[in-house]
Motif scaffolding. Structure first.
Motif, PDB file in Angstrom:
ATOM      1  N   VAL A  17     -46.867  -7.560 -50.211  1.00  0.00           N
ATOM      2  CA  VAL A  17     -45.514  -7.736 -50.340  1.00  0.00           C
ATOM      3  C   VAL A  17     -44.784  -6.630 -49.860  1.00  0.00           C
ATOM      4  O   VAL A  17     -43.821  -6.395 -48.994  1.00  0.00           O
ATOM      5  N   HIS A  18     -44.946  -5.644 -50.606  1.00  0.00           N
ATOM      6  CA  HIS A  18     -44.501  -4.237 -50.548  1.00  0.00           C
ATOM      7  C   HIS A  18     -44.532  -3.688 -49.271  1.00  0.00           C
ATOM      8  O   HIS A  18     -43.569  -3.077 -48.764  1.00  0.00           O
ATOM      9  N   ALA A  19     -45.766  -3.660 -48.673  1.00  0.00           N
ATOM     10  CA  ALA A  19     -46.055  -3.053 -47.464  1.00  0.00           C
ATOM     11  C   ALA A  19     -45.343  -4.042 -46.394  1.00  0.00           C
ATOM     12  O   ALA A  19     -44.811  -3.202 -45.166  1.00  0.00           O
ATOM     13  N   SER A  20     -45.219  -5.426 -46.316  1.00  0.00           N
ATOM     14  CA  SER A  20     -44.636  -5.906 -45.381  1.00  0.00           C
ATOM     15  C   SER A  20     -43.014  -5.535 -45.346  1.00  0.00           C
ATOM     16  O   SER A  20     -42.432  -5.684 -44.323  1.00  0.00           O
ATOM     17  N   LEU A  21     -42.402  -5.399 -46.594  1.00  0.00           N
ATOM     18  CA  LEU A  21     -41.069  -4.936 -46.631  1.00  0.00           C
ATOM     19  C   LEU A  21     -40.910  -3.669 -46.085  1.00  0.00           C
ATOM     20  O   LEU A  21     -39.885  -3.426 -45.524  1.00  0.00           O
ATOM     21  N   ALA A  22     -41.988  -2.758 -46.187  1.00  0.00           N
ATOM     22  CA  ALA A  22     -41.916  -1.451 -45.578  1.00  0.00           C
ATOM     23  C   ALA A  22     -42.014  -1.502 -43.908  1.00  0.00           C
ATOM     24  O   ALA A  22     -41.112  -0.836 -43.351  1.00  0.00           O
ATOM     25  N   PHE A  23     -42.678  -2.383 -43.548  1.00  0.00           N
ATOM     26  CA  PHE A  23     -42.880  -2.679 -42.212  1.00  0.00           C
ATOM     27  C   PHE A  23     -41.397  -3.199 -41.558  1.00  0.00           C
ATOM     28  O   PHE A  23     -40.824  -2.966 -40.596  1.00  0.00           O
ATOM     29  N   PHE A  24     -40.737  -4.297 -42.381  1.00  0.00           N
ATOM     30  CA  PHE A  24     -39.713  -4.867 -41.981  1.00  0.00           C
ATOM     31  C   PHE A  24     -38.255  -3.818 -41.959  1.00  0.00           C
ATOM     32  O   PHE A  24     -37.574  -3.748 -41.062  1.00  0.00           O
ATOM     33  N   LEU A  25     -38.430  -2.944 -43.018  1.00  0.00           N
ATOM     34  CA  LEU A  25     -37.248  -2.105 -42.847  1.00  0.00           C
ATOM     35  C   LEU A  25     -37.387  -0.686 -42.066  1.00  0.00           C
ATOM     36  O   LEU A  25     -36.561  -0.272 -41.362  1.00  0.00           O
ATOM     37  N   CYS A  26     -39.035  -0.609 -41.685  1.00  0.00           N
ATOM     38  CA  CYS A  26     -39.010   0.783 -41.137  1.00  0.00           C
ATOM     39  C   CYS A  26     -39.538   0.571 -39.520  1.00  0.00           C
ATOM     40  O   CYS A  26     -39.664   1.452 -38.638  1.00  0.00           O
ATOM     41  N   GLY A  27     -39.679  -0.923 -39.022  1.00  0.00           N
ATOM     42  CA  GLY A  27     -40.166  -1.040 -37.858  1.00  0.00           C
ATOM     43  C   GLY A  27     -39.160  -0.843 -36.752  1.00  0.00           C
ATOM     44  O   GLY A  27     -38.123  -0.779 -36.834  1.00  0.00           O
ATOM     45  N   TRP A  28     -39.691  -0.419 -35.713  1.00  0.00           N
ATOM     46  CA  TRP A  28     -38.784  -0.034 -34.638  1.00  0.00           C
ATOM     47  C   TRP A  28     -37.928  -1.017 -34.068  1.00  0.00           C
ATOM     48  O   TRP A  28     -36.767  -0.844 -33.696  1.00  0.00           O
ATOM     49  N   HIS A  29     -38.490  -2.206 -33.889  1.00  0.00           N
ATOM     50  CA  HIS A  29     -37.592  -3.664 -33.409  1.00  0.00           C
ATOM     51  C   HIS A  29     -38.218  -4.482 -34.228  1.00  0.00           C
ATOM     52  O   HIS A  29     -39.195  -5.200 -33.865  1.00  0.00           O
ATOM     53  N   VAL A  30     -37.329  -4.940 -35.356  1.00  0.00           N
ATOM     54  CA  VAL A  30     -37.885  -6.288 -35.928  1.00  0.00           C
ATOM     55  C   VAL A  30     -37.138  -7.325 -35.836  1.00  0.00           C
ATOM     56  O   VAL A  30     -35.594  -6.990 -36.004  1.00  0.00           O
ATOM     57  N   HIS A  31     -37.455  -8.557 -35.744  1.00  0.00           N
ATOM     58  CA  HIS A  31     -36.621  -9.702 -35.535  1.00  0.00           C
ATOM     59  C   HIS A  31     -36.265 -10.195 -37.112  1.00  0.00           C
ATOM     60  O   HIS A  31     -37.053  -9.864 -37.986  1.00  0.00           O
ATOM     61  N   GLU A  32     -35.196 -11.040 -37.243  1.00  0.00           N
ATOM     62  CA  GLU A  32     -34.665 -11.496 -38.255  1.00  0.00           C
ATOM     63  C   GLU A  32     -35.624 -12.464 -38.964  1.00  0.00           C
ATOM     64  O   GLU A  32     -35.806 -12.397 -40.322  1.00  0.00           O
TER      65      GLU A  32
END
Length: 218
Positions: free
Chosen positions: A27-42
């Motif tokens: 969960v923590h790593a997925s949130l990191a990906f969501f916050l720091c990804g280059w282009h992340v969809h909702e």
């Protein structure tokens, strides 16, 4: 940059590999990906809220994170359902989900009495298994109330006589910015839940050796 953000979670499960830490670290790593990804969809927020359902009743910290992030994350998906026919159903579904989660978490977690293990040789009662009560902090509660204000502003903007009609992207900007604050705060909550679980696990695993040392065997 993503490696630096979710690096502490990887370090925890590297130091203390245990099945109970896998989903919180995910969960923590997925949130990191969501916050720091280059282009992340909702819709990518579902990568976080779905695994949370597996651990939402494990502790008060997990339930608090699930309740807060699910409400904010699912509300952030409202712009994807932009037709007039979907306006009422999406609000009703989110409201029902929020009320049910609150009732379930309070009923399941707050109804449990704190558990105590047997006293140690020093006569100190071990409180590793003590359960915290599920509660929403005042700041979190007021923030969730703010989602109602944001939604009302979204509806006012759609009126033909609205003074904000000349700013077509203002509603989406307001909604995205407000939800972003909640998601960033949820990232902090996920770290608190993960670190608390890791510390509790470390105490529980190290307790037998500690008792043996106290008895003079080691």
């Amino acid at each position: 940059y993503q490696r630096r953000v979710h690096g502490p979670a990887l370090w925890i499960i590297w130091r203390k590999p245990h099945p109970s830490l896998f989903v919180p670290a995910l969960v923590h790593a997925s949130l990191a990906f969501f916050l720091c990804g280059w282009h992340v969809h909702e819709k990518a927020i579902l990568m976080v809220t779905v695994p949370l359902g597996l651990i939402c009743l494990d502790s008060a910290d997990d339930a608090r994170l699930t309740y807060f992030l699910s409400t904010v994350g699912h509300y952030s998906l409202f712009p994807l359902l932009f037709t007039p026919e979907a306006a009422l159903p999406k609000v009703l579904l989110l409201s029902i989900q929020t009320v049910l989660m609150l009732a379930i978490f309070e009923g399941e977690l707050n109804a449990l009495k704190p558990k105590h293990s047997a006293p140690t040789s020093a006569g100190v009662v071990d409180e590793v298994t003590r359960k915290k009560r599920f509660e929403i902090l005042p700041f979190e509660r007021y923030y969730l109330y703010g989602l109602v204000v944001v939604e009302l502003l979204q509806q006012v903007h759609a009126w033909p006589w609205s003074p904000f009609r000349r700013f077509p992207f203002l509603p989406l900007l307001l909604l995205s910015t407000y939800c972003a604050v909640g998601v960033v705060y949820s990232f902090y909550l996920s770290w608190v839940a993960l670190s608390t679980r890791a510390n509790t696990l470390a105490l529980a695993l190290d307790e037998p050796a500690t008792l043996i040392r106290k008895r003079g065997v080691l």
